[in-house]
Design a protein around this motif. Structure first.
Motif, mmCIF file in Angstrom:
data_model
loop_
_atom_site.group_PDB
_atom_site.id
_atom_site.type_symbol
_atom_site.label_atom_id
_atom_site.label_comp_id
_atom_site.label_asym_id
_atom_site.label_seq_id
_atom_site.Cartn_x
_atom_site.Cartn_y
_atom_site.Cartn_z
ATOM 1 N N GLY A 737 0.794 -1.037 0.120
ATOM 2 C CA GLY A 737 0.019 0.015 -0.007
ATOM 3 C C GLY A 737 0.967 1.229 0.011
ATOM 4 N N LEU A 738 2.351 1.246 -0.261
ATOM 5 C CA LEU A 738 3.012 2.328 -0.182
ATOM 6 C C LEU A 738 2.835 3.132 -1.692
ATOM 7 C CD1 LEU A 738 5.205 4.076 1.155
ATOM 8 C CD2 LEU A 738 6.828 2.574 0.097
ATOM 9 N N THR A 739 2.638 4.357 -1.472
ATOM 10 C CA THR A 739 2.468 5.301 -2.651
ATOM 11 C C THR A 739 3.741 6.158 -2.565
ATOM 12 O OG1 THR A 739 0.204 4.989 -2.927
ATOM 13 C CG2 THR A 739 1.254 6.887 -3.915
ATOM 14 N N LYS A 740 4.639 5.895 -3.449
ATOM 15 C CA LYS A 740 5.785 6.899 -3.619
ATOM 16 C C LYS A 740 5.873 7.935 -4.742
ATOM 17 C CE LYS A 740 10.713 6.372 -3.519
ATOM 18 N NZ LYS A 740 12.050 5.586 -3.355
ATOM 19 N N LYS A 741 6.310 8.921 -4.451
ATOM 20 C CA LYS A 741 6.419 10.057 -5.750
ATOM 21 C C LYS A 741 7.968 10.037 -5.811
ATOM 22 C CE LYS A 741 2.687 13.352 -5.158
ATOM 23 N NZ LYS A 741 2.170 14.732 -4.966
ATOM 24 N N TYR A 742 8.036 10.019 -7.043
ATOM 25 C CA TYR A 742 9.528 10.287 -7.603
ATOM 26 C C TYR A 742 9.683 11.812 -8.233
ATOM 27 C CZ TYR A 742 9.771 5.331 -7.044
ATOM 28 O OH TYR A 742 9.785 3.974 -6.759
ATOM 29 N N ARG A 743 10.820 12.145 -8.161
ATOM 30 C CA ARG A 743 11.185 13.649 -8.539
ATOM 31 C C ARG A 743 11.301 13.723 -10.002
ATOM 32 N NH1 ARG A 743 15.894 15.120 -4.339
ATOM 33 N NH2 ARG A 743 16.288 13.097 -5.116
ATOM 34 N N THR A 744 11.933 12.697 -10.459
ATOM 35 C CA THR A 744 12.425 12.557 -11.721
ATOM 36 C C THR A 744 12.105 11.208 -12.254
ATOM 37 O OG1 THR A 744 14.552 11.940 -11.353
ATOM 38 C CG2 THR A 744 14.238 14.337 -11.657
ATOM 39 N N ILE A 745 11.737 10.975 -13.619
ATOM 40 C CA ILE A 745 11.722 9.567 -14.007
ATOM 41 C C ILE A 745 13.149 8.862 -13.981
ATOM 42 C CG2 ILE A 745 11.696 8.482 -16.385
ATOM 43 C CD1 ILE A 745 9.764 10.500 -17.301
ATOM 44 N N TYR A 746 14.251 9.551 -13.854
ATOM 45 C CA TYR A 746 15.562 8.930 -13.818
ATOM 46 C C TYR A 746 15.389 8.142 -12.440
ATOM 47 C CZ TYR A 746 20.383 7.760 -13.517
ATOM 48 O OH TYR A 746 21.648 7.101 -13.564
ATOM 49 N N GLU A 747 14.993 8.821 -11.357
ATOM 50 C CA GLU A 747 14.941 8.247 -10.045
ATOM 51 C C GLU A 747 14.137 7.041 -10.108
ATOM 52 O OE1 GLU A 747 13.541 9.496 -5.462
ATOM 53 O OE2 GLU A 747 13.410 11.069 -6.991
ATOM 54 N N LEU A 748 13.139 7.047 -10.755
ATOM 55 C CA LEU A 748 12.250 5.845 -10.942
ATOM 56 C C LEU A 748 13.090 4.563 -11.655
ATOM 57 C CD1 LEU A 748 9.808 3.951 -10.947
ATOM 58 C CD2 LEU A 748 8.944 5.221 -12.882
ATOM 59 N N LEU A 749 13.685 5.147 -12.715
ATOM 60 C CA LEU A 749 14.433 4.125 -13.460
ATOM 61 C C LEU A 749 15.478 3.313 -12.580
ATOM 62 C CD1 LEU A 749 14.902 5.931 -16.869
ATOM 63 C CD2 LEU A 749 13.119 4.318 -16.388
ATOM 64 N N ASP A 750 16.275 4.373 -11.975
ATOM 65 C CA ASP A 750 17.563 3.614 -11.234
ATOM 66 C C ASP A 750 17.172 2.907 -10.184
ATOM 67 O OD1 ASP A 750 20.446 3.861 -10.841
ATOM 68 O OD2 ASP A 750 19.944 5.178 -8.858
ATOM 69 N N GLU A 751 15.928 3.213 -9.174
ATOM 70 C CA GLU A 751 15.586 2.591 -8.302
ATOM 71 C C GLU A 751 15.086 0.963 -8.796
ATOM 72 O OE1 GLU A 751 11.553 2.721 -5.614
ATOM 73 O OE2 GLU A 751 13.136 4.074 -4.875
ATOM 74 N N LYS A 752 14.088 1.037 -9.576
ATOM 75 C CA LYS A 752 13.872 -0.241 -10.165
ATOM 76 C C LYS A 752 14.880 -1.041 -10.935
ATOM 77 C CE LYS A 752 9.314 0.285 -9.358
ATOM 78 N NZ LYS A 752 8.848 -0.132 -8.299
ATOM 79 N N ARG A 753 15.747 -0.761 -11.669
ATOM 80 C CA ARG A 753 16.734 -1.463 -11.918
ATOM 81 C C ARG A 753 17.715 -1.968 -10.979
ATOM 82 N NH1 ARG A 753 20.430 2.037 -15.069
ATOM 83 N NH2 ARG A 753 21.409 3.748 -13.814
ATOM 84 N N THR A 754 17.792 -1.016 -9.873
ATOM 85 C CA THR A 754 18.482 -1.651 -8.770
ATOM 86 C C THR A 754 17.726 -3.004 -8.111
ATOM 87 O OG1 THR A 754 19.518 0.698 -8.515
ATOM 88 C CG2 THR A 754 19.568 -0.969 -6.534
ATOM 89 N N GLU A 755 16.464 -2.574 -7.978
ATOM 90 C CA GLU A 755 15.704 -3.649 -7.337
ATOM 91 C C GLU A 755 15.737 -4.929 -7.966
ATOM 92 O OE1 GLU A 755 12.140 -1.667 -6.708
ATOM 93 O OE2 GLU A 755 12.663 -1.126 -4.682
ATOM 94 N N ILE A 756 15.481 -4.793 -9.501
ATOM 95 C CA ILE A 756 15.763 -5.809 -10.411
ATOM 96 C C ILE A 756 16.931 -6.782 -10.227
ATOM 97 C CG2 ILE A 756 15.800 -6.336 -12.823
ATOM 98 C CD1 ILE A 756 12.832 -6.442 -11.758
ATOM 99 N N PHE A 757 18.031 -5.949 -10.364
ATOM 100 C CA PHE A 757 19.440 -6.369 -10.338
ATOM 101 C C PHE A 757 19.742 -7.062 -8.695
ATOM 102 C CE2 PHE A 757 23.660 -6.412 -8.663
ATOM 103 C CZ PHE A 757 24.356 -6.870 -9.971
ATOM 104 N N LYS A 758 19.058 -6.719 -7.794
ATOM 105 C CA LYS A 758 19.557 -7.093 -6.544
ATOM 106 C C LYS A 758 18.595 -8.671 -6.638
ATOM 107 C CE LYS A 758 19.819 -3.094 -3.576
ATOM 108 N NZ LYS A 758 19.331 -2.445 -2.628
ATOM 109 N N ALA A 759 17.481 -8.758 -7.171
ATOM 110 C CA ALA A 759 16.788 -10.096 -7.152
ATOM 111 C C ALA A 759 17.693 -10.838 -8.056
ATOM 112 C CB ALA A 759 15.239 -9.727 -7.577
ATOM 113 N N ARG A 760 17.929 -10.396 -9.250
ATOM 114 C CA ARG A 760 18.649 -11.415 -10.221
ATOM 115 C C ARG A 760 19.931 -11.886 -9.617
ATOM 116 N NH1 ARG A 760 21.401 -8.796 -15.138
ATOM 117 N NH2 ARG A 760 23.196 -8.701 -13.914
ATOM 118 N N TYR A 761 20.518 -10.827 -8.899
ATOM 119 C CA TYR A 761 21.790 -11.504 -8.035
ATOM 120 C C TYR A 761 21.653 -12.535 -7.153
ATOM 121 C CZ TYR A 761 25.065 -11.574 -4.395
ATOM 122 O OH TYR A 761 25.955 -11.884 -3.405
#
Length: 1045
Positions: A737-761
């Protein structure tokens, strides 16, 4: 014979004549009017033709070299070439700078420019801005001053026009002494004090061997700048790698961050020389074969002079790992020899008294590349003999009779082969079982015929060096019989008994080195999981961060303004517009633009698009397939004003795009466009580092395809919400239920790819743990091989090459959606398929059922915006996991278009059932199948004319395919990843008597859920109505608490 159209030859001859006349006219002008201005003007005219007419480039460049050489000789002026270089370097069109880069005669001038830049920042600047662990700056300064004093003395002593360097080489060897470090007895304390002096001697030799340009610059005010010299940061980096600069000065595992374009290769080459002289074997590992070969070629003369060439090995990480594994002899050749000679015993392999090994790393992220971390090296020996050839032809000729092993065993061909290898009869028997299985199933794997060979589609490439065992062999025989390009000689070249010689985990190999150290440009950007592996697994616990010798980085990139995310219709148009916009400089001149694509296919798609139909001839491309000569030429020309060059992602790491073009530099520098989102931040950092190098300006932007972001769990609506300033539910954070605001699209891209990488790793890490068991078994086999333990070797090879059983109780087709959003599924399937097989086999053995009495085929489907080769891909039928994992390594997520083409997957299951009955289907996806209207409208993208030439010429619908499966009593177990697929998947399972459940593949427990669901269905299918539930219960009791991820 093909005749040229009338007049073409004459026109070509006329063009050639015109070019030749112009070149010779300009050359004549240089020879008659040798003023610097005229010479430079004529050279630029000649070079412009070479750059714009590649067919004439080689001859024109040779003529330019000849003219420059003659000019230097005739002017009798030591500074003649430097004076020409100064004028050429001011050329506003950039062609003069291109001459400087391309022609060897200007090496000295280029060295002078580089030195003048780097020497601005001396040891005081380096130490003041140094950061890292356990660094004593006073001690480090003392060691540097010791080095610097000796280096200057040596240069002063030897730097003469007629200098002889043999005494210097002798002094280096005398200083180093005779050393041979043993893995279990490394002597460091008595030699570490030599390192500053030894470093000075080695760099003095390196400098003096390239001193010809210094003497050519006699009379110049800056003659010293023509000497090839190390800068202070490189010396400090070497000292930090070797532990120099703290009170204990111990040899430890160390990493040093050095920025792109700041001399990593020189740092590594010198470090390798030092350590080799001190008694170590050095393995310098790079991620790129091209860069590795380039660096080794550059330092080979120094290694030769020092007599250490046999102790220094350069290569990709995988190549060096294989060299380590085969250190006591090529495994393949040793196994082939002992089996071919039918030995009852094998002699011990005498082990050389080896030196301790040190691994030097060029870019630390190679530890985590898909080719390395979580991958296996599996050497395969090939046994060839006339009796084997006869046996293979027998099995092939009787393929329609469905012979079993007992029937083959009675044939004269089998008996001849068994008699040929009486001591290895068990190995022959297992191979025959696999041949019998593969001859029935070879048509059920996707191969193609290209250039007279069997080939496979691997991601976007056609590859020839892949084999799926005897299935590939029988594909050769089948295509030869059809008269389809394959010759009999090619068939017989591929006939052999294949002997798998174990599986070695690349991730374990670095642990066999006494020490690991290296340089990287991305140390600060490593994720926490990567840092943990480096510290806890590979024990690299000391980091040093070098300051740039060119000063502060001047890269322009705004996370808010420099990212564009476009739909499929606009994507290529926006890339073209971005190129055009960025080509325009801040004043009147044009910049250079480098565009990086994810793959060669993406480059080709862009080049073939209407978006650049009018301008593609002005764009050059560079891929892994480009010749070495073309690579070097295009890399050098990429930073010239007005140049647009398209690259595959490989060239975003380690490639030196040095810009000398004043027009480009004065207009904002080279611009880099990245057209895909990197899965690791380190790759993005590297690609950014192709510009704003060595103190110059540069800029960077992204143009991304919205559909490609699905694999990062980013939806189009998420992007729209950020643009509108709204928050949205973050899927991977685990906070309900957490709703998060991102200041820039890059912030979203970076956070999501980091989470995906952690899961893949994390998923990779668990597979590495699993692979460690295989690795230990393979190492034990190697030990038996070298120690002459024939019984241990036989037992291992027989078990490792265990053949398929005569008949299988269960044949399962596992269908998976392979569109963008299913990235996690495909990755986890690749890493869990071994675990599925291992667990199912163990449960079956414990219940007195043959462990390999089931077959599995993996198939992936996409949608009608994928071509025939990509809308459906499928593996061979297998009773062992190795080929299935190899198949999954070739699969990349691609496409996606609302509801997906699950009907194509179900159609495939029906086709397989017609060929050889299957017992069940497992369907995994996050979207429903296409409706009938969807199928019709989506097929219109390529058109019915396209589809009519494919195996999908007939339209099909999931209802029709489901009915056929139902008639054949084949259950479909449907596991939905997203709720939107739930309703249809429940209907599919219910109508066929299958099971339907939610598979939360993106959760931390996703890999375990996938393993359990597939393994349980296989066990239930094998056990049938009598034993199925018993086997599932046994599985749950044994593995319910085991973390499969």
């Amino acid at each position: 014979m093909t005749l040229a159209p009338c007049g073409v030859k004459e026109k070509l001859a006329k063009i050639q004549q015109t070019v030749h006349e112009n070149i010779e006219n300009w050359a004549g002008s240089i020879e008659t009017n040798q003023t610097i201005q005229n010479t430079c003007s004529m050279l630029i005219k000649m070079k412009r033709i070479a750059m714009n007419m590649p067919a004439f480039k080689e001859k024109i460049d040779a003529r330019i070299d000849e003219l420059l050489s003659n000019y230097k000789r005739l002017t009798n002026d030591n500074l003649a070439i430097s004076k020409i270089g100064t004028i050429l370097n001011q050329d506003s069109m950039g062609i003069g700078q291109y001459i400087i880069r391309e022609h060897k005669i200007f090496e000295g001038y280029s060295t002078s420019i580089f030195n003048q830049k780097t020497q601005r920042h001396d040891i005081n600047y380096v130490l003041a801005n140094l950061d890292g662990d356990l660094t004593n700056l006073d001690w480090l300064r003392k060691r540097f001053e010791e080095y610097h004093q000796v280096y200057q003395q040596l240069i002063k002593k030897y730097l003469k026009p007629d200098m002889k360097l043999e005494p210097l080489v002798s002094d280096i060897k005398l200083l180093a002494g005779i050393n041979k470090q043993h893995p279990d007895n490394i002597e460091w304390d008595t030699i570490k004090g030599k390192i500053p002096r030894l470093t000075a001697y080695i760099f003095a030799l390196w400098t003096l061997k390239s001193a010809e340009h210094y003497f050519e610059a006699k009379g110049s005010d800056d003659q010293d700048s023509y000497l090839l010299q190390p800068h202070a940061a490189q010396i400090i980096a070497i000292f930090r790698m070797l532990g120099i600069g703290d009170r204990k000065e111990e040899l430890n595992n160390n990493l040093v961050q050095i920025g792109t374009g700041e001399g990593k290769s020189i740092t590594l080459g010198a470090t390798a020389s030092i350590l080799a002289l001190l008694g170590f074997d050095i393995y310098c590992a790079c991620y790129s074969q091209y860069l590795s070969e380039r660096d080794y070629k550059s330092f080979r003369p120094l290694f030769d002079s020092l007599g250490v060439v046999n102790y220094i090995h350069y290569g990709t990480f995988n190549e060096l790992c294989e060299e380590i594994i085969n250190g006591d002899g090529q495994i393949r050749q040793v196994v082939e020899q002992i089996v071919f000679q039918d030995l009852r015993s094998i002699p011990k392999i005498s082990k050389a008294n080896k030196r301790a090994k040190i691994l030097l790393i060029d870019e630390v992220d190679i530890f985590f590349s898909q080719d390395f971390y979580g991958n296996l090296y599996t050497p395969v020996a090939s046994l060839r003999d006339p009796t084997i050839t006869a046996l293979v032809y027998l099995i092939w000729s009787q393929r329609n009779l469905n012979m079993n092993f007992g029937q083959v065993e009675k044939t004269t061909e089998y008996k001849a082969c068994a008699d040929r290898y009486p001591n290895w009869k068990k190995l022959v028997d297992e191979a025959v079982k696999d041949m019998i299985f593969d001859v029935r199933n070879f048509e059920s794997h996707g191969y193609t015929v290209k250039n007279g060979q069997i080939a496979y589609i691997e991601q976007d490439n056609v590859v020839y060096n892949v084999s799926y065992g005897y299935k590939t062999l029988f594909a050769y025989m089948h295509e030869h019989e059809k008269g389809n390009e394959i010759s009999k000689a090619t068939v017989e070249k591929n006939i052999s008994i294949e002997i798998k010689c174990g599986s070695f985990s690349y991730a374990e190999i670095p642990l066999e080195f006494s020490y690991m150290m290296g340089v990287t440009g991305t140390l600060r950007t490593l994720s926490e999981p990567e840092k943990k592996v480096i510290r806890n697994v590979y024990k690299i616990k000391r980091d040093t961060y070098m300051p740039s010798v060119f000063g502060a980085n001047d890269l322009k990139f705004s996370p808010r303004d420099d990212i564009k995310i476009e739909n499929e219709n606009d994507y290529f148009n926006v890339i073209r517009q971005e190129i055009e916009d960025r080509l325009c400089g801040i004043s009147s001149g044009q910049r250079a633009v480098l565009v990086f694509f994810e793959s060669e296919k993406k480059i080709n798609d862009f080049r073939d698009s209407q978006a650049i139909a009018a301008s593609k001839d002005h764009m050059l491309s560079l891929t892994e397939q480009t010749s070495l000569e073309e690579k070097e030429s295009r890399i050098k020309s990429a930073t010239v004003s007005g140049r647009i060059t398209l690259f595959t992602r490989t060239f975003g790491r380690g490639t030196d795009f040095i810009c000398y073009d004043q027009t480009v530099l004065s207009n904002g520098g080279t611009h880099v466009i990245q057209t895909f989102l990197s899965e690791e931040i380190s790759e993005e950092v590297q690609i950014k580092g192709r510009t704003a190098r060595q103190g110059n300006r540069g800029s960077y932007s992204m143009v991304l395809l919205d559909r490609d972001l699905e694999k990062f769990q980013i939806e189009k609506s998420d992007i729209a919400d950020i643009r509108a300033g709204k928050g949205f539910l973050s899927r991977l954070t685990g906070a309900i239920g957490l709703t998060k605001k991102y200041r820039t699209i890059y912030e979203l891209l970076d956070e999501k790819r980091t989470e995906i990488f952690k899961a893949r790793y994390d998923n990779n890490r668990k597979f590495v743990d699993h692979a460690r068991i295989k690795h230990k078994e393979a190492k034990k086999f190697l030990l038996n091989l070298t120690n002459g333990n024939i019984d241990g070797v036989k037992a291992f090879l027989t078990e490792e090459n265990k053949g398929a059983v005569g008949s299988s109780k269960s044949r399962t087709v596992c269908l998976m959606d392979a569109t963008g959003s299913m990235y996690s599924l495909l990755h986890k399937c690749k890493n869990t398929v071994d675990i599925m097989f291992g667990r199912a086999s163990e449960i079956l053995r414990e219940n007195n059922i043959q462990s390999n009495s089931f077959q599995l085929q993996l198939a992936v489907y996409r949608n009608y915006n994928s071509t025939e080769e990509k809308i459906l891909q499928f593996s061979p039928w297998e009773t062992k996991p190795d080929n299935l994992r190899a198949f999954m390594n070739t699969i990349e997520v691609e496409g996606g278009w609302g509801d997906e083409a699950a009907e194509i997957g179900l159609w495939h299951a029906n086709q397989e059932n017609k060929r050889d009955p299957i017992t069940q289907v497992i369907l995994i996806g996050d979207a429903p199948p296409n409706s009938q209207n969807d199928v019709k409208s989506k097929r219109s993208r390529f058109g019915e004319q396209y589809w009519s030439g494919t195996k999908f010429q007939q339209q099909t619908y999931y209802e029709k395919e489901l009915e056929n499966l139902k008639i054949s009593n084949i259950p479909v177990h449907a596991f939905y990843v997203e709720q939107r697929a739930k309703s249809v998947f429940e209907t599919i399972a219910k109508n066929t008597g299958g099971r339907c459940e939610n598979l939360d593949i993106n959760s931390p427990a996703g890999a375990k859920m996938l393993t359990d669901l597939v393994t349980e269905e296989i066990l239930k299918n094998v056990g049938g109505s009598l034993k199925g539930d018993i086997l599932v219960k046994a599985y749950r009791e044994k593995y319910s608490k085991t973390d499969a991820e």
